[in-house]
Design a protein around this motif. Structure first.
Motif, short mmCIF file in Angstrom:
data_model
loop_
_atom_site.label_atom_id
_atom_site.label_comp_id
_atom_site.label_asym_id
_atom_site.label_seq_id
_atom_site.Cartn_x
_atom_site.Cartn_y
_atom_site.Cartn_z
N ALA A 1 14.81 5.72 -11.19
CA ALA A 1 13.48 5.13 -11.26
C ALA A 1 12.43 6.22 -11.06
CB ALA A 1 13.32 4.06 -10.19
N THR A 2 11.49 6.33 -11.98
CA THR A 2 10.46 7.34 -11.87
C THR A 2 9.09 6.68 -11.78
OG1 THR A 2 10.01 7.63 -14.25
CG2 THR A 2 11.87 8.85 -13.31
N ALA A 3 8.20 7.35 -11.07
CA ALA A 3 6.85 6.85 -10.89
C ALA A 3 5.97 8.00 -10.42
CB ALA A 3 6.83 5.72 -9.86
N ARG A 4 4.68 7.84 -10.58
CA ARG A 4 3.78 8.87 -10.07
C ARG A 4 3.79 8.88 -8.54
NH1 ARG A 4 -1.88 7.88 -12.70
NH2 ARG A 4 -1.22 5.72 -12.45
N ARG A 5 4.12 7.74 -7.93
CA ARG A 5 4.23 7.65 -6.47
C ARG A 5 5.59 7.05 -6.11
NH1 ARG A 5 1.41 4.17 -4.17
NH2 ARG A 5 0.82 2.93 -6.00
N PRO A 6 6.65 7.83 -6.14
CA PRO A 6 7.99 7.27 -5.92
C PRO A 6 8.19 6.70 -4.52
CG PRO A 6 8.06 9.68 -5.94
CD PRO A 6 6.69 9.29 -6.40
N GLU A 7 7.31 7.02 -3.58
CA GLU A 7 7.44 6.47 -2.23
C GLU A 7 7.30 4.95 -2.21
OE1 GLU A 7 3.16 7.98 -2.75
OE2 GLU A 7 5.19 8.69 -3.20
N ALA B 1 12.40 9.81 -8.64
CA ALA B 1 11.71 11.09 -8.78
C ALA B 1 10.26 10.84 -9.14
CB ALA B 1 12.37 11.95 -9.86
N ARG B 2 9.43 11.80 -8.77
CA ARG B 2 8.03 11.74 -9.14
C ARG B 2 7.88 12.17 -10.60
NH1 ARG B 2 4.18 11.51 -5.64
NH2 ARG B 2 5.58 12.35 -4.02
N LEU B 3 7.17 11.35 -11.38
CA LEU B 3 6.99 11.69 -12.80
C LEU B 3 5.66 11.18 -13.30
CD1 LEU B 3 8.00 12.83 -15.47
CD2 LEU B 3 9.11 10.63 -15.92
N THR C 1 2.35 12.32 -18.57
CA THR C 1 1.45 13.18 -19.33
C THR C 1 1.79 14.66 -19.11
OG1 THR C 1 -0.22 13.35 -17.57
CG2 THR C 1 -0.39 11.48 -19.08
N ASP C 2 2.78 14.94 -18.27
CA ASP C 2 3.22 16.31 -17.98
C ASP C 2 4.55 16.56 -18.70
OD1 ASP C 2 4.28 18.67 -16.88
OD2 ASP C 2 3.40 18.30 -14.91
N THR C 3 4.49 17.20 -19.86
CA THR C 3 5.68 17.37 -20.69
C THR C 3 6.76 18.19 -19.99
OG1 THR C 3 4.28 17.28 -22.67
CG2 THR C 3 6.50 18.17 -22.94
N GLU C 4 6.38 19.26 -19.33
CA GLU C 4 7.36 20.09 -18.63
C GLU C 4 8.07 19.29 -17.54
OE1 GLU C 4 7.56 24.28 -16.05
OE2 GLU C 4 5.77 23.76 -17.23
N GLN C 5 7.31 18.48 -16.82
CA GLN C 5 7.90 17.66 -15.76
C GLN C 5 8.86 16.63 -16.35
OE1 GLN C 5 5.38 14.82 -13.57
NE2 GLN C 5 6.09 15.78 -11.66
N ILE C 6 8.52 16.06 -17.49
CA ILE C 6 9.40 15.08 -18.15
C ILE C 6 10.77 15.69 -18.39
CG2 ILE C 6 9.86 13.86 -20.32
CD1 ILE C 6 6.85 13.31 -20.50
N HIS C 7 10.81 16.86 -19.01
CA HIS C 7 12.09 17.48 -19.35
C HIS C 7 12.89 17.80 -18.10
CE1 HIS C 7 11.91 18.04 -23.76
NE2 HIS C 7 10.61 17.94 -23.56
N HIS D 1 7.79 12.27 -25.64
CA HIS D 1 8.45 13.36 -24.94
C HIS D 1 9.60 12.88 -24.06
CE1 HIS D 1 5.99 16.54 -26.43
NE2 HIS D 1 4.86 15.97 -26.03
N VAL D 2 9.52 11.67 -23.53
CA VAL D 2 10.67 11.11 -22.80
C VAL D 2 11.85 10.95 -23.74
CG1 VAL D 2 11.57 9.08 -21.60
CG2 VAL D 2 9.34 9.99 -20.97
N ILE D 3 11.60 10.42 -24.93
CA ILE D 3 12.67 10.24 -25.91
C ILE D 3 13.25 11.60 -26.32
CG2 ILE D 3 13.15 9.52 -28.29
CD1 ILE D 3 11.12 7.23 -27.83
#
Length: 278
Positions: free
Chosen positions: A31-37, A53-55, A58-64, A113-115
Protein backbone atom coordinates in the motif's frame (compact mmCIF):
# COMPACT_ATOMS: atom_id res chain seq x y z
CA UNK A 1 -4.73 -19.07 -2.34
CA UNK A 2 -3.89 -15.47 -1.41
CA UNK A 3 -3.23 -12.71 -3.92
CA UNK A 4 -0.61 -9.97 -3.64
CA UNK A 5 -1.55 -6.41 -4.59
CA UNK A 6 0.25 -3.11 -5.21
CA UNK A 7 -2.09 -0.13 -4.72
CA UNK A 8 -1.47 3.60 -4.99
CA UNK A 9 -3.43 6.24 -3.11
CA UNK A 10 -4.39 4.08 -0.11
CA UNK A 11 -4.87 6.79 2.49
CA UNK A 12 -8.59 7.18 1.72
CA UNK A 13 -11.36 6.38 -0.74
CA UNK A 14 -11.23 3.27 -2.89
CA UNK A 15 -7.55 2.70 -2.11
CA UNK A 16 -8.22 2.45 1.62
CA UNK A 17 -11.35 0.31 1.13
CA UNK A 18 -9.49 -2.09 -1.16
CA UNK A 19 -6.62 -2.41 1.30
CA UNK A 20 -8.95 -3.13 4.21
CA UNK A 21 -10.97 -5.74 2.32
CA UNK A 22 -7.95 -7.50 0.87
CA UNK A 23 -6.14 -7.76 4.18
CA UNK A 24 -9.32 -8.99 5.88
CA UNK A 25 -9.63 -11.86 3.41
CA UNK A 26 -5.98 -12.89 3.84
CA UNK A 27 -4.25 -11.23 0.89
CA UNK A 28 -0.96 -9.32 0.97
CA UNK A 29 -0.97 -5.63 0.06
CA UNK A 30 1.80 -3.23 -0.90
CA UNK A 31 0.00 0.00 0.00
CA UNK A 32 1.45 3.35 -1.03
CA UNK A 33 0.41 6.84 -0.05
CA UNK A 34 1.89 10.28 0.37
CA UNK A 35 1.34 9.79 4.13
CA UNK A 36 1.80 6.07 4.81
CA UNK A 37 1.47 6.64 8.57
CA UNK A 38 -2.30 6.73 8.07
CA UNK A 39 -2.04 2.96 7.57
CA UNK A 40 -0.50 2.34 10.99
CA UNK A 41 -3.76 0.91 12.36
CA UNK A 42 -3.85 -1.70 9.60
CA UNK A 43 -0.18 -2.52 10.08
CA UNK A 44 -0.81 -3.13 13.78
CA UNK A 45 -3.69 -5.45 12.93
CA UNK A 46 -2.25 -7.38 9.97
CA UNK A 47 1.51 -7.24 10.49
CA UNK A 48 3.73 -8.41 7.64
CA UNK A 49 0.84 -8.89 5.21
CA UNK A 50 0.83 -5.09 4.85
CA UNK A 51 3.90 -3.58 3.17
CA UNK A 52 3.73 0.19 2.89
CA UNK A 53 5.80 3.00 1.45
CA UNK A 54 5.65 6.71 0.92
CA UNK A 55 4.84 7.53 -2.70
CA UNK A 56 3.98 10.71 -4.54
CA UNK A 57 3.04 9.59 -8.05
CA UNK A 58 4.20 12.90 -9.50
CA UNK A 59 7.78 11.84 -8.64
CA UNK A 60 8.89 9.49 -11.43
CA UNK A 61 12.16 8.47 -9.79
CA UNK A 62 10.35 7.63 -6.56
CA UNK A 63 7.79 5.54 -8.47
CA UNK A 64 10.46 3.30 -9.99
CA UNK A 65 12.23 2.88 -6.65
CA UNK A 66 9.06 2.06 -4.67
CA UNK A 67 7.77 -0.39 -7.29
CA UNK A 68 11.14 -2.17 -7.40
CA UNK A 69 11.28 -2.28 -3.58
CA UNK A 70 7.76 -3.76 -3.42
CA UNK A 71 8.54 -6.56 -5.87
CA UNK A 72 11.81 -7.28 -4.06
CA UNK A 73 10.09 -7.43 -0.67
CA UNK A 74 7.05 -9.45 -1.75
CA UNK A 75 8.50 -11.57 -4.54
CA UNK A 76 5.40 -11.70 -6.69
CA UNK A 77 2.72 -9.07 -7.22
CA UNK A 78 -0.44 -10.30 -8.91
CA UNK A 79 -2.34 -7.03 -9.32
CA UNK A 80 -1.22 -3.42 -9.69
CA UNK A 81 -3.96 -0.88 -8.96
CA UNK A 82 -3.45 2.68 -10.19
CA UNK A 83 -5.79 4.49 -7.82
CA UNK A 84 -4.07 7.74 -6.78
CA UNK A 85 -5.88 10.75 -8.17
CA UNK A 86 -6.36 14.49 -8.01
CA UNK A 87 -9.32 16.53 -9.22
CA UNK A 88 -9.77 20.15 -10.24
CA UNK A 89 -13.31 21.56 -10.16
CA UNK A 90 -13.24 24.76 -12.17
CA UNK A 91 -14.22 26.09 -15.57
CA UNK A 92 -11.61 26.07 -18.31
CA UNK A 93 -10.54 29.69 -17.66
CA UNK A 94 -10.65 29.55 -13.86
CA UNK A 95 -8.07 26.82 -13.20
CA UNK A 96 -4.46 27.90 -12.60
CA UNK A 97 -1.47 26.64 -14.56
CA UNK A 98 -0.27 24.86 -11.41
CA UNK A 99 -3.59 23.04 -11.01
CA UNK A 100 -3.55 21.96 -14.65
CA UNK A 101 -0.03 20.58 -14.33
CA UNK A 102 -0.86 18.75 -11.11
CA UNK A 103 -3.94 17.00 -12.50
CA UNK A 104 -2.02 15.84 -15.57
CA UNK A 105 1.06 14.88 -13.56
CA UNK A 106 -1.02 12.85 -11.09
CA UNK A 107 -3.77 11.21 -13.11
CA UNK A 108 -2.08 10.79 -16.49
CA UNK A 109 1.69 10.83 -16.14
CA UNK A 110 1.67 9.31 -12.66
CA UNK A 111 -0.44 6.37 -13.83
CA UNK A 112 1.70 5.95 -16.94
CA UNK A 113 4.90 5.79 -14.92
CA UNK A 114 3.49 3.30 -12.40
CA UNK A 115 2.57 1.00 -15.30
CA UNK A 116 5.97 1.47 -16.94
CA UNK A 117 7.74 0.73 -13.66
CA UNK A 118 5.69 -2.41 -13.01
CA UNK A 119 5.81 -3.97 -16.47
CA UNK A 120 9.39 -5.34 -16.41
CA UNK A 121 8.59 -7.15 -13.16
CA UNK A 122 5.23 -8.43 -14.41
CA UNK A 123 6.82 -9.67 -17.64
CA UNK A 124 9.54 -11.46 -15.69
CA UNK A 125 7.01 -13.33 -13.57
CA UNK A 126 4.80 -14.07 -16.59
CA UNK A 127 1.46 -12.99 -15.19
CA UNK A 128 -0.42 -10.17 -13.52
CA UNK A 129 -3.24 -7.68 -14.00
CA UNK A 130 -3.13 -3.90 -14.05
CA UNK A 131 -6.26 -2.17 -12.77
CA UNK A 132 -6.49 1.45 -13.87
CA UNK A 133 -9.02 3.43 -11.86
CA UNK A 134 -10.68 5.90 -14.20
CA UNK A 135 -14.22 7.28 -14.01
CA UNK A 136 -17.33 7.82 -16.08
CA UNK A 137 -15.45 10.97 -17.02
CA UNK A 138 -12.98 8.86 -18.95
CA UNK A 139 -15.54 8.48 -21.73
CA UNK A 140 -18.01 11.32 -21.18
CA UNK A 141 -17.75 14.88 -19.90
CA UNK A 142 -19.33 17.27 -17.40
CA UNK A 143 -18.92 21.06 -17.03
CA UNK A 144 -16.19 22.20 -14.60
CA UNK A 145 -14.18 18.99 -15.01
CA UNK A 146 -12.35 19.72 -18.28
CA UNK A 147 -8.83 19.13 -16.94
CA UNK A 148 -9.87 16.07 -14.97
CA UNK A 149 -11.42 14.71 -18.17
CA UNK A 150 -8.27 15.51 -20.14
CA UNK A 151 -6.28 13.31 -17.77
CA UNK A 152 -8.83 10.48 -17.65
CA UNK A 153 -9.54 10.37 -21.39
CA UNK A 154 -5.77 10.38 -21.87
CA UNK A 155 -5.07 7.49 -19.51
CA UNK A 156 -7.89 5.43 -21.02
CA UNK A 157 -6.43 5.82 -24.50
CA UNK A 158 -2.99 4.91 -23.19
CA UNK A 159 -4.31 1.85 -21.36
CA UNK A 160 -6.30 0.59 -24.34
CA UNK A 161 -3.10 0.54 -26.37
CA UNK A 162 -1.02 -0.98 -23.57
CA UNK A 163 -3.56 -3.77 -23.06
CA UNK A 164 -2.91 -4.98 -26.61
CA UNK A 165 0.86 -4.72 -26.26
CA UNK A 166 1.14 -6.68 -23.01
CA UNK A 167 -1.39 -9.44 -23.64
CA UNK A 168 1.25 -11.74 -25.22
CA UNK A 169 3.16 -11.67 -21.91
CA UNK A 170 0.22 -13.02 -19.93
CA UNK A 171 -0.53 -9.61 -18.41
CA UNK A 172 -4.07 -8.25 -18.41
CA UNK A 173 -5.31 -4.69 -18.02
CA UNK A 174 -8.74 -3.45 -16.97
CA UNK A 175 -9.97 0.13 -16.80
CA UNK A 176 -12.57 0.51 -14.05
CA UNK A 177 -14.95 3.46 -14.28
CA UNK A 178 -16.67 4.24 -10.96
CA UNK A 179 -19.52 6.69 -11.00
CA UNK A 180 -20.30 9.36 -8.42
CA UNK A 181 -19.66 7.76 -5.04
CA UNK A 182 -19.47 9.13 -1.47
CA UNK A 183 -15.78 8.44 -0.87
CA UNK A 184 -14.81 11.97 0.15
CA UNK A 185 -13.22 12.67 -3.24
CA UNK A 186 -15.81 15.32 -4.14
CA UNK A 187 -15.03 17.23 -0.97
CA UNK A 188 -11.32 17.07 -1.74
CA UNK A 189 -11.63 18.57 -5.22
CA UNK A 190 -9.38 21.57 -5.75
CA UNK A 191 -11.20 24.74 -6.77
CA UNK A 192 -10.42 28.20 -8.09
CA UNK A 193 -11.99 31.66 -7.75
CA UNK A 194 -15.23 31.81 -9.72
CA UNK A 195 -15.33 34.08 -12.74
CA UNK A 196 -18.67 35.95 -12.95
CA UNK A 197 -18.82 35.27 -16.69
CA UNK A 198 -19.39 31.57 -15.94
CA UNK A 199 -22.09 31.94 -13.26
CA UNK A 200 -25.04 31.61 -15.66
CA UNK A 201 -23.56 28.84 -17.79
CA UNK A 202 -23.58 25.03 -17.53
CA UNK A 203 -20.45 25.35 -15.38
CA UNK A 204 -22.38 27.51 -12.92
CA UNK A 205 -25.33 25.11 -12.90
CA UNK A 206 -23.13 22.15 -11.94
CA UNK A 207 -21.36 24.25 -9.30
CA UNK A 208 -24.69 25.17 -7.69
CA UNK A 209 -25.94 21.57 -7.79
CA UNK A 210 -22.87 20.34 -5.94
CA UNK A 211 -22.94 23.21 -3.43
CA UNK A 212 -26.62 22.55 -2.64
CA UNK A 213 -26.16 18.81 -2.25
CA UNK A 214 -28.46 18.10 -5.20
CA UNK A 215 -25.70 16.37 -7.19
CA UNK A 216 -26.48 12.65 -6.73
CA UNK A 217 -23.97 10.15 -5.35
CA UNK A 218 -25.89 6.94 -6.05
CA UNK A 219 -23.17 4.30 -5.67
CA UNK A 220 -21.96 2.19 -2.74
CA UNK A 221 -18.16 2.52 -2.32
CA UNK A 222 -17.92 -0.88 -0.60
CA UNK A 223 -19.65 -2.61 -3.51
CA UNK A 224 -17.40 -0.84 -5.99
CA UNK A 225 -14.31 -1.95 -4.09
CA UNK A 226 -15.60 -5.52 -4.06
CA UNK A 227 -16.30 -5.38 -7.81
CA UNK A 228 -12.66 -4.40 -8.39
CA UNK A 229 -11.50 -7.36 -6.31
CA UNK A 230 -13.87 -9.71 -8.13
CA UNK A 231 -12.57 -8.67 -11.54
CA UNK A 232 -8.99 -9.53 -10.54
CA UNK A 233 -10.21 -12.89 -9.24
CA UNK A 234 -12.01 -13.51 -12.55
CA UNK A 235 -10.32 -15.38 -15.37
CA UNK A 236 -12.26 -13.34 -17.92
CA UNK A 237 -11.85 -9.68 -16.96
CA UNK A 238 -12.94 -7.05 -19.51
CA UNK A 239 -10.94 -4.12 -20.87
CA UNK A 240 -13.43 -1.67 -19.35
CA UNK A 241 -15.77 -2.13 -16.42
CA UNK A 242 -18.40 0.56 -15.71
CA UNK A 243 -19.31 0.67 -12.02
CA UNK A 244 -22.52 2.49 -11.19
CA UNK A 245 -25.88 3.17 -12.78
CA UNK A 246 -24.79 6.74 -13.53
CA UNK A 247 -21.62 5.55 -15.26
CA UNK A 248 -23.49 2.96 -17.29
CA UNK A 249 -26.22 5.36 -18.46
CA UNK A 250 -24.04 8.46 -18.97
CA UNK A 251 -21.34 6.61 -20.89
CA UNK A 252 -23.90 4.76 -22.97
CA UNK A 253 -25.69 8.01 -23.85
CA UNK A 254 -22.37 9.61 -24.78
CA UNK A 255 -21.37 6.69 -27.00
CA UNK A 256 -24.77 6.61 -28.73
CA UNK A 257 -24.63 10.36 -29.40
CA UNK A 258 -21.06 10.15 -30.70
CA UNK A 259 -21.95 7.25 -32.99
CA UNK A 260 -24.98 9.12 -34.36
CA UNK A 261 -22.83 12.18 -35.07
CA UNK A 262 -20.13 9.97 -36.57
CA UNK A 263 -22.59 8.26 -38.92
CA UNK A 264 -24.19 11.58 -39.89
CA UNK A 265 -20.93 12.66 -41.52
CA UNK A 266 -20.25 9.46 -43.42
CA UNK A 267 -20.58 11.02 -46.87
CA UNK A 268 -18.18 13.86 -46.03
CA UNK A 269 -15.66 11.46 -44.48
CA UNK A 270 -15.66 9.15 -47.48
CA UNK A 271 -15.75 12.03 -49.92
CA UNK A 272 -12.21 13.18 -49.11
CA UNK A 273 -10.59 9.87 -50.15
CA UNK A 274 -8.46 9.69 -53.29
CA UNK A 275 -10.66 8.98 -56.29
CA UNK A 276 -8.69 5.83 -57.14
CA UNK A 277 -9.46 4.52 -53.64
CA UNK A 278 -13.21 4.55 -54.22
Amino acid sequence: MSTTWFITGTSSGFGRLLTERLLARGDRVAATARRPEVLDDLRAQYGERLWSARLDVTDTEQIHQVVADAFKALGTIDAVVNNAGYGVFASVEEATDEQIRRVVDTNLLGSIHVIRAALPHLRAQGHGRIVQVSTAGGQTAYPNFSYYHASKWGIEGFCETVAREIAPFGIGLTIVEPGATPTGFAGALDTAPVMPEYVNTPAGEVRRAIASGDFPLPNDPHRIAQAMIDLVDSADAPLRLPLGSDTFEDVRASLVARLAEHDAHRDIALGVAHRDAE
